[in-house]
Design a protein around this motif. Structure first.
Motif, PDB file in Angstrom:
ATOM      1  N   MET A 159      -3.391  -5.563   7.042  1.00 40.23           N
ATOM      2  CA  MET A 159      -4.689  -5.099   6.508  1.00 40.23           C
ATOM      3  C   MET A 159      -4.865  -5.404   5.024  1.00 40.23           C
ATOM      4  SD  MET A 159      -5.748  -1.568   8.340  1.00 40.23           S
ATOM      5  CE  MET A 159      -4.671  -0.533   7.421  1.00 40.23           C
ATOM      6  N   SER A 160      -4.438  -6.557   4.578  1.00 37.07           N
ATOM      7  CA  SER A 160      -4.482  -6.843   3.146  1.00 37.07           C
ATOM      8  C   SER A 160      -5.021  -8.226   2.795  1.00 37.07           C
ATOM      9  CB  SER A 160      -3.065  -6.744   2.556  1.00 37.07           C
ATOM     10  OG  SER A 160      -2.549  -5.469   2.772  1.00 37.07           O
ATOM     11  N   LEU A 161      -4.783  -9.209   3.646  1.00 36.17           N
ATOM     12  CA  LEU A 161      -5.110 -10.579   3.231  1.00 36.17           C
ATOM     13  C   LEU A 161      -6.614 -10.808   3.104  1.00 36.17           C
ATOM     14  CD1 LEU A 161      -2.421 -12.722   5.089  1.00 36.17           C
ATOM     15  CD2 LEU A 161      -2.328 -11.566   2.876  1.00 36.17           C
ATOM     16  N   HIS A 162      -7.406  -9.898   3.696  1.00 33.14           N
ATOM     17  CA  HIS A 162      -8.863 -10.075   3.546  1.00 33.14           C
ATOM     18  C   HIS A 162      -9.309  -9.804   2.109  1.00 33.14           C
ATOM     19  CE1 HIS A 162      -8.422  -5.771   4.646  1.00 33.14           C
ATOM     20  NE2 HIS A 162      -9.360  -5.612   3.739  1.00 33.14           N
ATOM     21  N   HIS A 163      -8.384  -9.309   1.270  1.00 39.51           N
ATOM     22  CA  HIS A 163      -8.724  -9.135  -0.144  1.00 39.51           C
ATOM     23  C   HIS A 163      -8.646 -10.462  -0.902  1.00 39.51           C
ATOM     24  CE1 HIS A 163      -9.029  -4.864   0.134  1.00 39.51           C
ATOM     25  NE2 HIS A 163      -7.792  -4.718   0.535  1.00 39.51           N
ATOM     26  N   VAL A 164      -8.086 -11.474  -0.274  1.00 41.05           N
ATOM     27  CA  VAL A 164      -7.872 -12.745  -0.968  1.00 41.05           C
ATOM     28  C   VAL A 164      -8.942 -13.756  -0.554  1.00 41.05           C
ATOM     29  CG1 VAL A 164      -6.263 -14.666  -1.289  1.00 41.05           C
ATOM     30  CG2 VAL A 164      -5.401 -12.321  -1.078  1.00 41.05           C
ATOM     31  N   GLU A 165      -9.607 -14.317  -1.549  1.00 41.49           N
ATOM     32  CA  GLU A 165     -10.679 -15.275  -1.238  1.00 41.49           C
ATOM     33  C   GLU A 165     -10.091 -16.639  -0.875  1.00 41.49           C
ATOM     34  OE1 GLU A 165     -13.538 -15.687  -4.339  1.00 41.49           O
ATOM     35  OE2 GLU A 165     -14.923 -16.819  -3.053  1.00 41.49           O
ATOM     36  N   LYS A 166      -9.153 -17.109  -1.695  1.00 45.91           N
ATOM     37  CA  LYS A 166      -8.611 -18.465  -1.467  1.00 45.91           C
ATOM     38  C   LYS A 166      -7.356 -18.383  -0.610  1.00 45.91           C
ATOM     39  CE  LYS A 166     -10.880 -20.356  -5.404  1.00 45.91           C
ATOM     40  NZ  LYS A 166     -10.913 -20.440  -6.829  1.00 45.91           N
ATOM     41  N   LYS A 167      -7.578 -18.213   0.688  1.00 46.54           N
ATOM     42  CA  LYS A 167      -6.444 -17.997   1.582  1.00 46.54           C
ATOM     43  C   LYS A 167      -5.580 -19.250   1.717  1.00 46.54           C
ATOM     44  CE  LYS A 167      -9.199 -14.822   4.307  1.00 46.54           C
ATOM     45  NZ  LYS A 167      -9.097 -13.674   3.411  1.00 46.54           N
ATOM     46  N   ALA A 177       0.619   2.280  -8.497  1.00 44.73           N
ATOM     47  CA  ALA A 177       0.629   3.595  -7.835  1.00 44.73           C
ATOM     48  C   ALA A 177       0.992   3.442  -6.354  1.00 44.73           C
ATOM     49  CB  ALA A 177      -0.733   4.256  -7.989  1.00 44.73           C
ATOM     50  N   MET A 178       0.530   2.352  -5.730  1.00 46.34           N
ATOM     51  CA  MET A 178       0.847   2.111  -4.315  1.00 46.34           C
ATOM     52  C   MET A 178       2.340   1.824  -4.154  1.00 46.34           C
ATOM     53  SD  MET A 178      -1.744   2.431  -2.370  1.00 46.34           S
ATOM     54  CE  MET A 178      -3.507   2.470  -2.339  1.00 46.34           C
ATOM     55  N   LEU A 179       2.880   1.001  -5.047  1.00 42.17           N
ATOM     56  CA  LEU A 179       4.320   0.690  -4.989  1.00 42.17           C
ATOM     57  C   LEU A 179       5.140   1.971  -5.121  1.00 42.17           C
ATOM     58  CD1 LEU A 179       4.442  -2.503  -7.225  1.00 42.17           C
ATOM     59  CD2 LEU A 179       5.077  -2.403  -4.813  1.00 42.17           C
ATOM     60  N   GLU A 180       4.686   2.847  -5.995  1.00 40.95           N
ATOM     61  CA  GLU A 180       5.413   4.091  -6.238  1.00 40.95           C
ATOM     62  C   GLU A 180       5.410   4.967  -4.979  1.00 40.95           C
ATOM     63  OE1 GLU A 180       7.105   4.202  -9.100  1.00 40.95           O
ATOM     64  OE2 GLU A 180       7.999   6.001  -8.218  1.00 40.95           O
ATOM     65  N   VAL A 181       4.271   4.995  -4.283  1.00 38.63           N
ATOM     66  CA  VAL A 181       4.207   5.794  -3.048  1.00 38.63           C
ATOM     67  C   VAL A 181       5.168   5.225  -2.006  1.00 38.63           C
ATOM     68  CG1 VAL A 181       2.741   6.523  -1.116  1.00 38.63           C
ATOM     69  CG2 VAL A 181       1.819   6.532  -3.432  1.00 38.63           C
ATOM     70  N   THR A 182       5.142   3.896  -1.839  1.00 39.81           N
ATOM     71  CA  THR A 182       6.052   3.264  -0.866  1.00 39.81           C
ATOM     72  C   THR A 182       7.504   3.548  -1.243  1.00 39.81           C
ATOM     73  OG1 THR A 182       4.513   1.513  -0.280  1.00 39.81           O
ATOM     74  CG2 THR A 182       6.822   1.035   0.065  1.00 39.81           C
ATOM     75  N   LYS A 183       7.810   3.427  -2.532  1.00 38.68           N
ATOM     76  CA  LYS A 183       9.191   3.633  -2.999  1.00 38.68           C
ATOM     77  C   LYS A 183       9.650   5.064  -2.675  1.00 38.68           C
ATOM     78  CE  LYS A 183      11.978   2.603  -7.004  1.00 38.68           C
ATOM     79  NZ  LYS A 183      12.258   3.281  -8.225  1.00 38.68           N
ATOM     80  N   GLY A 211       0.839  -1.196   0.000  1.00 39.67           N
ATOM     81  CA  GLY A 211       0.000   0.000   0.000  1.00 39.67           C
ATOM     82  C   GLY A 211       0.869   1.238   0.000  1.00 39.67           C
ATOM     83  N   THR A 212       0.530   2.183   0.884  1.00 36.41           N
ATOM     84  CA  THR A 212       1.296   3.438   0.926  1.00 36.41           C
ATOM     85  C   THR A 212       2.538   3.318   1.812  1.00 36.41           C
ATOM     86  OG1 THR A 212      -0.150   4.185   2.693  1.00 36.41           O
ATOM     87  CG2 THR A 212      -0.699   4.895   0.458  1.00 36.41           C
TER      88      THR A 212
END
Ligand code: SAM
Length: 186
Positions: free
Chosen positions: A73-81, A29-35, A4-5
């Motif tokens: 705060m990211s893994l809840h985006h994945v259905e097949k955990k 865009a998120m990678l760019e912000v972190t970078k 993310g950011t």
């Protein structure tokens, strides 16, 4: 995973200044912000860092090479955990650890209802009604929550050992797991 950011990423760079960090996110865009943030705050870490644009589900990273995989705060985006945990297990070196913070559903209907209501109340105190509606619609459309027990079951099935819940506050939990079981002290 899913930097993310870069909130967790920057904390990791501060805590482990000698580490070689790899940041993954589906959104360039998120990678760019972190970078950019990393270059400004931890230039030495930024020079060694790798930025990988990929969905978790299509990760192509070298096996058995990472000392730790972390996510917030990211893994809840994945259905097949379960499938994702298998992939992450394969990435870890022998002594590697997996640690993630995420939202969980309650273990019972009652605890889930109370926890969800608490979150909605929190949103209502801090956001406009239109924003709350947007958040709820987003959750409905994109999020895939599981209980702590389901996470443990899927992690164990993927091969993880030493499962623990290091912290929990209603829906939010931090889960830790290792590739190889260490013997608990007395
Ligand atoms: C709520 S943000 C969390 C960001 C960061 N971990 C933090 O704590 O500030 C979720 C991030 O997950 C990424 N994301 C969502 N679904 C993804 C997927 N399937 N694969 C990889 N990244 C994903 C989004 O692009 C976003 O940057």
């Amino acid at each position: 995973m899913a930097c993310g950011t870069g909130n967790l990423s920057l904390a990791l760079a501060a805590r482990f200044p000698d580490a070689e960090l790899t940041f993954v996110d589906a959104a360039p865009a998120m990678l760019e912000v972190t970078k950019t943030r990393l270059e400004m705050t931890h230039p030495q870490s930024a020079r060694r860092a790798h930025f990988v644009e990929a969905r978790f589900e299509q990760l192509r990273l070298p096996s058995a090479t990472f000392d730790a995989v972390v996510s917030q705060m990211s893994l809840h985006h994945v259905e097949k955990k379960g499938a994702l945990f298998l992939q992450l297990f394969a990435l870890l070196a022998e002594s590697g650890a997996f640690c993630f913070a995420d939202r969980m559903i309650g273990g019972t209907e009652e605890s889930q209802a109370a926890s969800w209501q608490r979150w909605v109340d929190h949103c209502r105190r801090n956001c406009s009604e239109a924003e709350v509606v947007g958040l709820l619609e987003h959750a409905q459309a994109h999020d895939h929550y599981a209980s702590l027990a389901d996470h443990f079951h899927l992690l164990e099935s993927a091969g993880f050992r030493g499962l623990d819940c290091a912290w929990r506050d209603w829906a939010w939990a931090i889960v830790t797991a290792t590739r190889v079981a260490s013997r608990p002290g007395k």
